[in-house]
Design a protein around this motif. Structure first.
Motif, PDB file in Angstrom:
ATOM      1  N   UNK A 118      43.702   5.130  70.002  1.00  0.00           N
ATOM      2  CA  UNK A 118      44.800   5.775  70.720  1.00  0.00           C
ATOM      3  C   UNK A 118      45.645   4.764  71.487  1.00  0.00           C
ATOM      4  N   UNK A 119      45.006   3.796  72.144  1.00  0.00           N
ATOM      5  CA  UNK A 119      45.782   2.773  72.846  1.00  0.00           C
ATOM      6  C   UNK A 119      46.613   1.940  71.874  1.00  0.00           C
ATOM      7  N   UNK A 120      46.065   1.613  70.717  1.00  0.00           N
ATOM      8  CA  UNK A 120      46.830   0.899  69.694  1.00  0.00           C
ATOM      9  C   UNK A 120      48.059   1.703  69.291  1.00  0.00           C
ATOM     10  N   UNK A 121      47.894   2.993  69.062  1.00  0.00           N
ATOM     11  CA  UNK A 121      48.992   3.860  68.648  1.00  0.00           C
ATOM     12  C   UNK A 121      50.048   3.959  69.744  1.00  0.00           C
ATOM     13  N   UNK A 122      49.595   4.154  70.987  1.00  0.00           N
ATOM     14  CA  UNK A 122      50.525   4.264  72.119  1.00  0.00           C
ATOM     15  C   UNK A 122      51.326   2.972  72.258  1.00  0.00           C
ATOM     16  N   UNK A 123      50.691   1.818  72.210  1.00  0.00           N
ATOM     17  CA  UNK A 123      51.390   0.543  72.371  1.00  0.00           C
ATOM     18  C   UNK A 123      52.364   0.285  71.218  1.00  0.00           C
ATOM     19  N   UNK A 124      51.975   0.614  69.990  1.00  0.00           N
ATOM     20  CA  UNK A 124      52.884   0.450  68.848  1.00  0.00           C
ATOM     21  C   UNK A 124      54.104   1.352  68.999  1.00  0.00           C
ATOM     22  N   UNK A 125      53.862   2.616  69.315  1.00  0.00           N
ATOM     23  CA  UNK A 125      54.950   3.575  69.419  1.00  0.00           C
ATOM     24  C   UNK A 125      55.920   3.193  70.529  1.00  0.00           C
ATOM     25  N   UNK A 126      55.414   2.948  71.729  1.00  0.00           N
ATOM     26  CA  UNK A 126      56.299   2.652  72.852  1.00  0.00           C
ATOM     27  C   UNK A 126      56.903   1.262  72.747  1.00  0.00           C
ATOM     28  N   UNK A 127      56.192   0.322  72.145  1.00  0.00           N
ATOM     29  CA  UNK A 127      56.778  -0.999  71.927  1.00  0.00           C
ATOM     30  C   UNK A 127      58.003  -0.913  71.035  1.00  0.00           C
ATOM     31  N   UNK A 128      57.943  -0.091  70.000  1.00  0.00           N
ATOM     32  CA  UNK A 128      59.076   0.092  69.100  1.00  0.00           C
ATOM     33  C   UNK A 128      60.166   0.961  69.683  1.00  0.00           C
ATOM     34  N   UNK A 129      59.837   1.817  70.622  1.00  0.00           N
ATOM     35  CA  UNK A 129      60.784   2.772  71.191  1.00  0.00           C
ATOM     36  C   UNK A 129      61.563   2.204  72.378  1.00  0.00           C
ATOM     37  N   UNK A 130      61.121   1.100  72.947  1.00  0.00           N
ATOM     38  CA  UNK A 130      61.756   0.562  74.157  1.00  0.00           C
ATOM     39  C   UNK A 130      63.206   0.168  73.947  1.00  0.00           C
ATOM     40  N   UNK A 131      63.599  -0.151  72.722  1.00  0.00           N
ATOM     41  CA  UNK A 131      64.979  -0.567  72.467  1.00  0.00           C
ATOM     42  C   UNK A 131      65.983   0.544  72.772  1.00  0.00           C
ATOM     43  N   UNK A 132      65.504   1.778  72.935  1.00  0.00           N
ATOM     44  CA  UNK A 132      66.377   2.912  73.227  1.00  0.00           C
ATOM     45  C   UNK A 132      66.631   3.084  74.728  1.00  0.00           C
ATOM     46  N   UNK A 133      66.079   2.215  75.535  1.00  0.00           N
ATOM     47  CA  UNK A 133      66.227   2.284  76.989  1.00  0.00           C
ATOM     48  C   UNK A 133      66.900   1.016  77.500  1.00  0.00           C
ATOM     49  N   UNK A 134      67.602   1.136  78.614  1.00  0.00           N
ATOM     50  CA  UNK A 134      68.230  -0.035  79.227  1.00  0.00           C
ATOM     51  C   UNK A 134      67.203  -0.919  79.921  1.00  0.00           C
ATOM     52  N   UNK A 135      66.060  -0.357  80.249  1.00  0.00           N
ATOM     53  CA  UNK A 135      64.999  -1.055  80.979  1.00  0.00           C
ATOM     54  C   UNK A 135      65.503  -1.558  82.327  1.00  0.00           C
ATOM     55  N   UNK A 136      66.071  -0.640  83.078  1.00  0.00           N
ATOM     56  CA  UNK A 136      66.515  -0.924  84.434  1.00  0.00           C
ATOM     57  C   UNK A 136      65.653  -0.104  85.389  1.00  0.00           C
ATOM     58  N   UNK A 137      65.552  -0.516  86.653  1.00  0.00           N
ATOM     59  CA  UNK A 137      64.749   0.248  87.600  1.00  0.00           C
ATOM     60  C   UNK A 137      65.124   1.733  87.577  1.00  0.00           C
ATOM     61  N   UNK A 138      64.106   2.550  87.503  1.00  0.00           N
ATOM     62  CA  UNK A 138      64.291   3.990  87.421  1.00  0.00           C
ATOM     63  C   UNK A 138      64.049   4.545  86.027  1.00  0.00           C
TER      64      UNK A 138
END
Length: 76
Positions: free
Chosen positions: A21-41
């Motif tokens: 499950x941790x492998x799946x979560x890290x793969x999914x969110x690692x690939x999905x981060x490009x859809x966020x600005x990654x700014x505070x909040x």
């Protein structure tokens, strides 16, 4: 900035097969981060393979201390 990822490893499918499950979560969110600005909040809930909420990720400013309620994903 700080990127914080918290997963409750005793809940949902994560509690049954932690490594998978941790492998799946890290793969999914690692690939999905490009859809966020990654700014505070920025942030989102984290779900296991059974679609149960098991945690969250968030971006915080290093100069603003988190409160206990924010760490738990609850507003003040």
């Amino acid at each position: 900035m700080r990127f914080v990822l918290e997963v409750d490893m005793t809940e949902g499918a994560v509690g049954g097969d932690t490594v998978r499950e941790l492998e799946r979560i890290l793969r999914y969110w690692g690939g999905n981060l490009r859809h966020f600005e990654l700014k505070p909040g920025d942030g989102s809930a984290i779900y296991d393979s059974g679609y149960s909420e098991v945690g969250a990720w968030r971006v915080i400013s290093p100069d603003v201390p988190e409160t206990a309620r924010e760490r738990e994903g609850r507003p003040e």
